[in-house]
Design an enzyme around this catalytic site. Structure first.
Site, PDB file in Angstrom:
ATOM      1  N   GLY A 122       0.710  -1.679   0.041  1.00  0.00           N
ATOM      2  CA  GLY A 122      -0.126  -0.301   0.137  1.00  0.00           C
ATOM      3  C   GLY A 122       0.850   1.641   0.014  1.00  0.00           C
ATOM      4  N   SER A 125       4.222   0.727  -4.256  1.00  0.00           N
ATOM      5  CA  SER A 125       5.378  -0.097  -4.706  1.00  0.00           C
ATOM      6  C   SER A 125       5.738   0.139  -6.238  1.00  0.00           C
ATOM      7  CB  SER A 125       5.512  -1.549  -3.841  1.00  0.00           C
ATOM      8  OG  SER A 125       4.886  -2.252  -4.111  1.00  0.00           O
ATOM      9  N   ASP A 170      -0.349   7.754  -7.264  1.00  0.00           N
ATOM     10  CA  ASP A 170       0.988   7.044  -6.521  1.00  0.00           C
ATOM     11  C   ASP A 170       1.969   7.614  -7.782  1.00  0.00           C
ATOM     12  OD1 ASP A 170      -0.901   6.074  -4.860  1.00  0.00           O
ATOM     13  OD2 ASP A 170      -0.828   4.114  -5.987  1.00  0.00           O
ATOM     14  N   TYR A 220     -11.350  -3.168  -6.331  1.00  0.00           N
ATOM     15  CA  TYR A 220     -11.196  -1.466  -6.637  1.00  0.00           C
ATOM     16  C   TYR A 220     -11.516  -1.774  -7.692  1.00  0.00           C
ATOM     17  CZ  TYR A 220      -7.678   2.237  -6.875  1.00  0.00           C
ATOM     18  OH  TYR A 220      -7.316   4.106  -8.129  1.00  0.00           O
TER      19      TYR A 220
HETATM   20  C1  GLA Z   1      -3.953   2.913  -4.984  1.00  0.00           C
HETATM   21  C2  GLA Z   1      -4.340   3.858  -6.941  1.00  0.00           C
HETATM   22  C3  GLA Z   1      -4.094   5.350  -6.585  1.00  0.00           C
HETATM   23  C4  GLA Z   1      -5.860   5.438  -5.373  1.00  0.00           C
HETATM   24  C5  GLA Z   1      -5.649   4.568  -4.055  1.00  0.00           C
HETATM   25  C6  GLA Z   1      -6.550   4.754  -3.241  1.00  0.00           C
HETATM   26  O1  GLA Z   1      -2.841   3.697  -4.677  1.00  0.00           O
HETATM   27  O2  GLA Z   1      -3.234   3.461  -7.351  1.00  0.00           O
HETATM   28  O3  GLA Z   1      -4.343   5.945  -7.840  1.00  0.00           O
HETATM   29  O4  GLA Z   1      -6.449   5.304  -6.199  1.00  0.00           O
HETATM   30  O5  GLA Z   1      -5.582   3.142  -4.157  1.00  0.00           O
HETATM   31  O6  GLA Z   1      -6.631   6.044  -2.474  1.00  0.00           O
END
Ligand code: GLA
Length: 382
Positions: A122, A125, A170, A220
């Protein structure tokens, strides 16, 4: 890490690497599952990196050694790069495919990949591997990508090669982060406001539940679809464009679960903007309240936490202000991974001790805990 990667490369390929690049992971302070709703996020890069050391070859093949998994991936770049095994190589394959799209000739290379980021923890990576790859291709080709174009290239690799319909947070953070700053990112306009995090009395702790999250398994994508369903019911382009009052007025027009997902996103956008102000004003009690509220919303309305994560947040919250805790919440996509906690710097050792034992007692698992200052974005080291 630079030396380790260079040594490893020399051992694998018999000569020194020509290029070495690094890309950081990130921790999101607040603003979770808002990026793909055109909303706000407040992440920072952490001082943990994926490093690639590489050299050219003339075979038209890419050979990758991963120190993390101990595996080797080999694939051809002639005639287009395709998905393949091992699964992690798809992050690299996807970026190479996108970089050379439009007829530019792909070339082969050899590389070793080393990382101090927990895989599937989380803390982005996968984005770090994508961004390291894009940075390596920039170094190899001499072509410098515009940062937004680079982030979108990496995001596309994740969508098309890894099958996760992620937002932009990210990849963007791994590219654009700056030392001693969190980044308030408006995911619609893709503009950023730096939020200085220079108070030496406050530390950022990252607590890994060591429950591996698997975003590709569909939850997701399901959340993303539910948000889109809510936006359609509310007749707005994205959940960014509405309010809690409008949502409540339209409650009868959507399934209860869709309502709760939207309530999380809309309230989280508000909390993220408030959090940026709280940090700027060094109003740590306000920041702590926002972090706990974010966690409760992710747990109850968005349902992306897990018992181990709730145990961490619970334990940290019970240590409380007197024990040096400011706030705590899950960070990243969820279903495991890491919690982020803001704490008084001098309390890091005592908080670490106060989490370790109780976490193991409650879950039978061991947590891994580290601290990080906000670090800089990806760069070419050699
Ligand atoms: C993952 C996804 C991001 C975002 C987060 C939740 O890390 O890659 O784009 O949606 O989950 O905030």
């Amino acid at each position: 890490m630079t030396n380790r990667a260079a040594d490893l490369f020399a051992r694998c390929f018999g000569h020194a690497p020509q290029w070495i690049v690094a890309a950081p992971g990130r921790v999101n302070l607040i603003g979770e599952h808002t990026d793909y709703n055109d909303g706000f996020v407040l992440p920072m890069a952490i001082e943990r990196y994926t490093v690639m050391a590489a050299g050219p070859n003339t075979s038209g093949m890419v050979t990758l050694h991963s120190l993390t998994t101990g595996e080797t991936a080999t694939f051809s770049v002639r005639g287009g790069v395709k998905r393949g095994e091992p699964a992690w190589s798809n992050y690299v394959r996807g970026v190479i495919a996108g970089f050379y799209q439009g007829g530019k000739k792909a070339v082969g290379f050899d590389a070793v990949i080393d990382s101090t980021l927990p895989y599937g923890g989380g803390v982005a990576s996968s984005a770090a591997l994508e961004v390291a790859t894009a940075t390596l291709l920039e170094a190899m080709s001499g072509r410098v990508l515009d940062p937004l174009e680079k982030a979108l290239l990496c995001q596309r690799a994740e969508h098309e090669f890894a099958g996760v319909p992620c937002g932009i947070m990210d990849q963007f953070t791994s590219i654009l982060a700056r030392k001693d700053e969190a980044l308030l990112l408006d995911c619609r306009s893709r503009t950023t406001t730096p939020v200085p995090m220079t108070d030496p009395t406050v530390s950022i702790m990252i607590i890994n539940t060591n429950v591996r999250h698997r975003l590709a398994e569909g939850e997701y994508a399901k959340r993303r679809q539910q948000c889109e369903a809510a936006a359609r019911a509310l007749k707005v382009p994205a959940l960014r464009d509405t309010t809690l009052a409008a949502l409540e007025a339209a409650q009868g027009e959507m399934e209860p679960v869709v309502f709760r997902r939207a309530r999380h996103v809309i309230s989280e956008n508000g909390r993220t903007l408030e959090a940026a102000q709280a940090i700027q004003a060094s109003d740590w009690p306000a920041m702590g309240r926002l972090m706990y509220a974010s966690h409760a919303s992710l747990r109850d309305d968005y349902e992306v936490s897990c018992p181990e994560m709730d145990a961490v947040v619970d334990i940290v919250q019970s240590i409380g202000e007197n024990g040096g805790v400011i706030g705590c919440r899950m960070t990243g996509g969820g279903f495991g991974g890491c919690a982020v906690s803001l704490v008084q710097a001098d309390a890091v050792p005592s908080i670490t001790r106060a989490v370790d034992g109780p976490y193991e007692k409650r879950t039978g698992k061991q947590a891994t805990i580290f601290s990080s200052r906000p670090g800089g974005g990806a760069r070419i080291l050699k």
